[in-house]
Design a protein around this motif. Structure first.
Motif, PDB file in Angstrom:
ATOM      1  N   ALA A  12       0.873  -1.176   0.000  1.00 47.26           N
ATOM      2  CA  ALA A  12       0.000   0.000   0.000  1.00 47.26           C
ATOM      3  C   ALA A  12       0.907   1.223   0.000  1.00 47.26           C
ATOM      4  O   ALA A  12       1.305   1.734   1.051  1.00 47.26           O
ATOM      5  CB  ALA A  12      -0.910  -0.010   1.229  1.00 47.26           C
ATOM      6  N   LEU A  13       1.244   1.689  -1.183  1.00 53.21           N
ATOM      7  CA  LEU A  13       2.324   2.652  -1.364  1.00 53.21           C
ATOM      8  C   LEU A  13       1.969   4.032  -0.808  1.00 53.21           C
ATOM      9  O   LEU A  13       0.857   4.527  -1.002  1.00 53.21           O
ATOM     10  CB  LEU A  13       2.632   2.770  -2.855  1.00 53.21           C
ATOM     11  N   ILE A  14       2.921   4.635  -0.133  1.00 52.45           N
ATOM     12  CA  ILE A  14       2.760   6.019   0.337  1.00 52.45           C
ATOM     13  C   ILE A  14       2.847   6.989  -0.840  1.00 52.45           C
ATOM     14  O   ILE A  14       3.344   6.637  -1.917  1.00 52.45           O
ATOM     15  CB  ILE A  14       3.839   6.399   1.377  1.00 52.45           C
ATOM     16  N   THR A  15       2.386   8.218  -0.633  1.00 50.10           N
ATOM     17  CA  THR A  15       2.659   9.323  -1.545  1.00 50.10           C
ATOM     18  C   THR A  15       3.596  10.291  -0.821  1.00 50.10           C
ATOM     19  O   THR A  15       3.188  10.946   0.140  1.00 50.10           O
ATOM     20  CB  THR A  15       1.370  10.068  -1.939  1.00 50.10           C
ATOM     21  N   PRO A  16       4.850  10.373  -1.229  1.00 50.49           N
ATOM     22  CA  PRO A  16       5.782  11.282  -0.551  1.00 50.49           C
ATOM     23  C   PRO A  16       5.471  12.741  -0.885  1.00 50.49           C
ATOM     24  O   PRO A  16       5.087  13.061  -2.016  1.00 50.49           O
ATOM     25  CB  PRO A  16       7.152  10.888  -1.119  1.00 50.49           C
ATOM     26  N   PHE A  17       5.651  13.605   0.096  1.00 47.88           N
ATOM     27  CA  PHE A  17       5.485  15.047  -0.109  1.00 47.88           C
ATOM     28  C   PHE A  17       6.786  15.764   0.263  1.00 47.88           C
ATOM     29  O   PHE A  17       7.552  15.294   1.112  1.00 47.88           O
ATOM     30  CB  PHE A  17       4.345  15.594   0.752  1.00 47.88           C
ATOM     31  N   THR A  18       7.008  16.908  -0.366  1.00 48.97           N
ATOM     32  CA  THR A  18       8.132  17.761  -0.002  1.00 48.97           C
ATOM     33  C   THR A  18       7.737  18.617   1.195  1.00 48.97           C
ATOM     34  O   THR A  18       6.579  18.646   1.616  1.00 48.97           O
ATOM     35  CB  THR A  18       8.525  18.684  -1.169  1.00 48.97           C
ATOM     36  N   TYR A  42       3.533  -6.974  -5.856  1.00 51.26           N
ATOM     37  CA  TYR A  42       2.763  -5.990  -6.623  1.00 51.26           C
ATOM     38  C   TYR A  42       2.617  -4.707  -5.815  1.00 51.26           C
ATOM     39  O   TYR A  42       2.870  -4.680  -4.609  1.00 51.26           O
ATOM     40  CB  TYR A  42       1.401  -6.539  -7.039  1.00 51.26           C
ATOM     41  N   LEU A  43       2.236  -3.628  -6.510  1.00 45.53           N
ATOM     42  CA  LEU A  43       2.071  -2.317  -5.900  1.00 45.53           C
ATOM     43  C   LEU A  43       0.612  -1.917  -5.903  1.00 45.53           C
ATOM     44  O   LEU A  43      -0.121  -2.185  -6.867  1.00 45.53           O
ATOM     45  CB  LEU A  43       2.869  -1.263  -6.670  1.00 45.53           C
ATOM     46  N   VAL A  44       0.192  -1.245  -4.815  1.00 46.67           N
ATOM     47  CA  VAL A  44      -1.175  -0.723  -4.707  1.00 46.67           C
ATOM     48  C   VAL A  44      -1.059   0.776  -4.457  1.00 46.67           C
ATOM     49  O   VAL A  44      -0.483   1.199  -3.454  1.00 46.67           O
ATOM     50  CB  VAL A  44      -1.951  -1.409  -3.569  1.00 46.67           C
ATOM     51  N   VAL A  45      -1.603   1.569  -5.363  1.00 46.65           N
ATOM     52  CA  VAL A  45      -1.447   3.027  -5.267  1.00 46.65           C
ATOM     53  C   VAL A  45      -2.806   3.703  -5.144  1.00 46.65           C
ATOM     54  O   VAL A  45      -3.836   3.145  -5.510  1.00 46.65           O
ATOM     55  CB  VAL A  45      -0.677   3.587  -6.478  1.00 46.65           C
TER      56      VAL A  45
END
Length: 294
Positions: A12-18, A42-45
């Motif tokens: 369950a992939l994170i969304t990185p932020f700056t 596998y990846l889950v986005v």
């Protein structure tokens, strides 16, 4: 539909932020490559862990397209398409232009409205009919406020060919066993909770869509693989090795805990979007000590 590609460890992939709050595409590339290099299946986005509810429509498309490019079909890709307005979800599916680049969608139970079980069945039937790729149900009553019952899950699995599995995060072991006992043979029951991954696999589950695996893809994938191979003694050793982290990972919310650990590993900044916030300094130090002890 072939669901074998979703057996094992999905992330369950994170969304990185700056630090200024924008999507960090360099860190996103690093994170995707880190997962694949360390053996995930596998990846889950665009799920809960990806803070999807805080992304704009344009950002969602940009994130998906970036991951498609970085992944380059190395591992299967699952994309979150869910909501509490059935027709709006269908419209999102109809407007999505990259279905030839992804392998399935993950669709969360419609939150807030609290539909009946018949409403849930019809909601998912409509989504499955609209989707050109297989559908994985996502049952997470702690977030959605509604539980997809075992009976409804099995009915969906039995009557709608395009629904190939369920990410189960109810935490109700009796419900899980009922699904496992009565489901069609090839229907996947995937853990949505890292803590119960090992016991669920031992009961007949297919693997996990993992939060923990963001930071420990090699170790967690190995545990899942051993468990699926029936090597329970070896799998259990890894399960308990990682259990201290799992116990403390979600104390101050998700993905706050996993982003803190990923920042320790220099994979992304420890940044979230409001209303989520980074974990407290005291909890950061506690997690840091647990990670260091590993």
């Amino acid at each position: 539909m072939n669901g074998n590609k979703f057996t094992g460890t999905g992330i369950a992939l994170i969304t990185p932020f700056t630090n200024n709050g924008s999507v960090d595409y360099n860190a996103l590339s690093d994170t995707v490559n880190f997962q694949i290099k360390n053996g995930i299946d596998y990846l889950v986005v665009l799920g809960t862990t990806g803070e999807v509810s805080t992304l704009s429509c344009d950002e969602k498309i940009s994130v998906i397209n970036h991951i498609i490019e970085v992944n380059a079909k190395r591992v299967p890709l699952v994309v979150g398409f869910g909501g509490n307005h059935t027709q709006a979800v269908i419209q999102q599916i109809q407007e999505f232009a990259e279905f030839d680049e992804i392998d399935a969608i993950l669709s969360v139970a419609p939150y807030y409205n609290k539909p009946s079980q018949e409403g849930l069945f019809l909601h998912y039937q409509a989504i499955a009919n609209a989707s050109p790729v297989p559908v994985i149900l996502y049952n997470v009553p702690g977030r959605s406020g509604i539980n997809i019952s075992a009976e409804t899950c099995v009915k969906l699995a039995s009557e709608i060919e395009n629904i190939i599995g369920v990410k189960e995060a109810s935490g109700n072991m009796e419900q899980l066993m009922s699904i496992l006992k009565n489901k069609p043979k090839d229907f996947l029951v995937i853990s949505g909770d890292d803590a119960i991954t090992f016991p669920l696999i031992s009961l007949g589950g297919s693997g996990v869509i993992s939060v923990l695996g963001n930071a420990f893809p090699k170790e967690w994938s190995q545990m899942v693989r051993l468990a699926l191979d029936g090597k329970n003694k070896e799998a259990l050793q890894i399960h308990y090795k990682m259990f201290g982290i799992i116990q403390n990972l979600f104390t101050e919310g998700n993905p706050a805990g996993i982003k803190a650990i990923l920042s320790m590993k220099k994979l992304c900044e420890n940044c979230l979007r409001l209303p989520l916030t980074p974990i407290s300094e005291s909890h950061y130090l506690k997690l840091s000590k647990i990670v260091e002890d590993l």
